[in-house]
Design an enzyme around this catalytic site. Structure first.
Site, PDB file in Angstrom:
ATOM      1  N   GLU A  36      44.053  10.216  -2.731  1.00 21.53           N
ATOM      2  CA  GLU A  36      44.246   9.168  -3.718  1.00 21.53           C
ATOM      3  C   GLU A  36      45.744   8.947  -3.937  1.00 21.53           C
ATOM      4  O   GLU A  36      46.511   9.895  -3.974  1.00 21.53           O
ATOM      5  CB  GLU A  36      43.596   9.628  -5.018  1.00 21.53           C
ATOM      6  CG  GLU A  36      43.401   8.546  -6.023  1.00 21.53           C
ATOM      7  CD  GLU A  36      42.555   9.064  -7.177  1.00 21.53           C
ATOM      8  OE1 GLU A  36      43.121   9.277  -8.258  1.00 21.53           O
ATOM      9  OE2 GLU A  36      41.351   9.270  -6.996  1.00 21.53           O
ATOM     10  N   HIS A  82      46.165   3.412  -9.455  1.00 19.48           N
ATOM     11  CA  HIS A  82      45.720   4.448  -8.524  1.00 19.48           C
ATOM     12  C   HIS A  82      44.696   3.871  -7.573  1.00 19.48           C
ATOM     13  O   HIS A  82      44.126   2.807  -7.816  1.00 19.48           O
ATOM     14  CB  HIS A  82      45.228   5.696  -9.248  1.00 19.48           C
ATOM     15  CG  HIS A  82      43.902   5.555  -9.931  1.00 19.48           C
ATOM     16  ND1 HIS A  82      43.758   4.921 -11.139  1.00 19.48           N
ATOM     17  CD2 HIS A  82      42.663   5.962  -9.571  1.00 19.48           C
ATOM     18  CE1 HIS A  82      42.489   4.968 -11.509  1.00 19.48           C
ATOM     19  NE2 HIS A  82      41.789   5.583 -10.566  1.00 19.48           N
ATOM     20  N   HIS A  84      41.218   4.101  -5.116  1.00 15.72           N
ATOM     21  CA  HIS A  84      39.885   4.668  -4.957  1.00 15.72           C
ATOM     22  C   HIS A  84      39.543   4.635  -3.475  1.00 15.72           C
ATOM     23  O   HIS A  84      39.123   3.595  -2.968  1.00 15.72           O
ATOM     24  CB  HIS A  84      38.851   3.862  -5.750  1.00 15.72           C
ATOM     25  CG  HIS A  84      38.824   4.198  -7.203  1.00 15.72           C
ATOM     26  ND1 HIS A  84      37.983   3.570  -8.097  1.00 15.72           N
ATOM     27  CD2 HIS A  84      39.528   5.114  -7.917  1.00 15.72           C
ATOM     28  CE1 HIS A  84      38.177   4.088  -9.313  1.00 15.72           C
ATOM     29  NE2 HIS A  84      39.111   5.004  -9.228  1.00 15.72           N
ATOM     30  N   ASP A  95      38.761   7.606 -15.647  1.00 15.86           N
ATOM     31  CA  ASP A  95      39.743   6.521 -15.718  1.00 15.86           C
ATOM     32  C   ASP A  95      39.716   5.856 -17.093  1.00 15.86           C
ATOM     33  O   ASP A  95      40.757   5.605 -17.701  1.00 15.86           O
ATOM     34  CB  ASP A  95      39.440   5.448 -14.658  1.00 15.86           C
ATOM     35  CG  ASP A  95      39.640   5.956 -13.243  1.00 15.86           C
ATOM     36  OD1 ASP A  95      40.364   6.944 -13.057  1.00 15.86           O
ATOM     37  OD2 ASP A  95      39.060   5.346 -12.328  1.00 15.86           O
TER      38      ASP A  95
END
Ligand code: ZN
Length: 134
Positions: A36, A82, A84, A95
């Site tokens: 990630e 971020h 996925h 999140d």
């Protein structure tokens, strides 16, 4: 009378992102795959223009970058981004928990990390529009 009027805070009013910055996010997420990618977003005058990478917090443990003691004390930071690797472009429960506690806008980018593989969310986890500008 509140001590500080958050509705007048320009951090609460992010409308767009520079194309260059978005491209950088997508490229970094792709090169980090299957790990990630995560970073903080810096904005100026309502436009997200810059990523802030914190050393030592990018790889490894899921969402490690968002451990709260690592969050920058920087008033130009407006939120997080971020990736996925799974390809789901919506926030997980973890999140949502983070979004509630920190920042005004959050971007999630998802596999396959092309031009349309991203979405932006507010602190409540609602998807919100973000214009891409040059
Ligand atoms: Zn996530």
């Amino acid at each position: 009378m509140p001590l500080f009027d958050f509705s007048k805070d320009e951090r609460a009013n992010i409308k767009s992102i520079k194309r260059k910055t978005l491209r950088m996010i997508l490229e970094a997420s792709k090169s980090q795959y299957p790990e990630e990618f995560g970073a903080f977003l810096r904005a100026e005058k309502g436009v997200i223009r810059e990523l802030i990478l914190l050393p030592g917090t990018i790889l490894g443990e899921r969402h490690a970058i968002f451990r709260l003691h690592n969050l920058p004390i920087d008033f130009t930071v407006v939120g997080t981004v971020h990736s996925h690797p799974s390809g789901e472009c919506y926030p997980s429960d973890a999140d949502l928990d983070l979004f509630r506690r920190y920042g005004w806008i959050h971007i999630i980018v998802c596999n396959p990390f092309d031009r349309d593989s991203w979405a932006a969310f507010d602190g409540a986890g609602n998807e919100r529009p973000l214009r891409v500008i040059d």
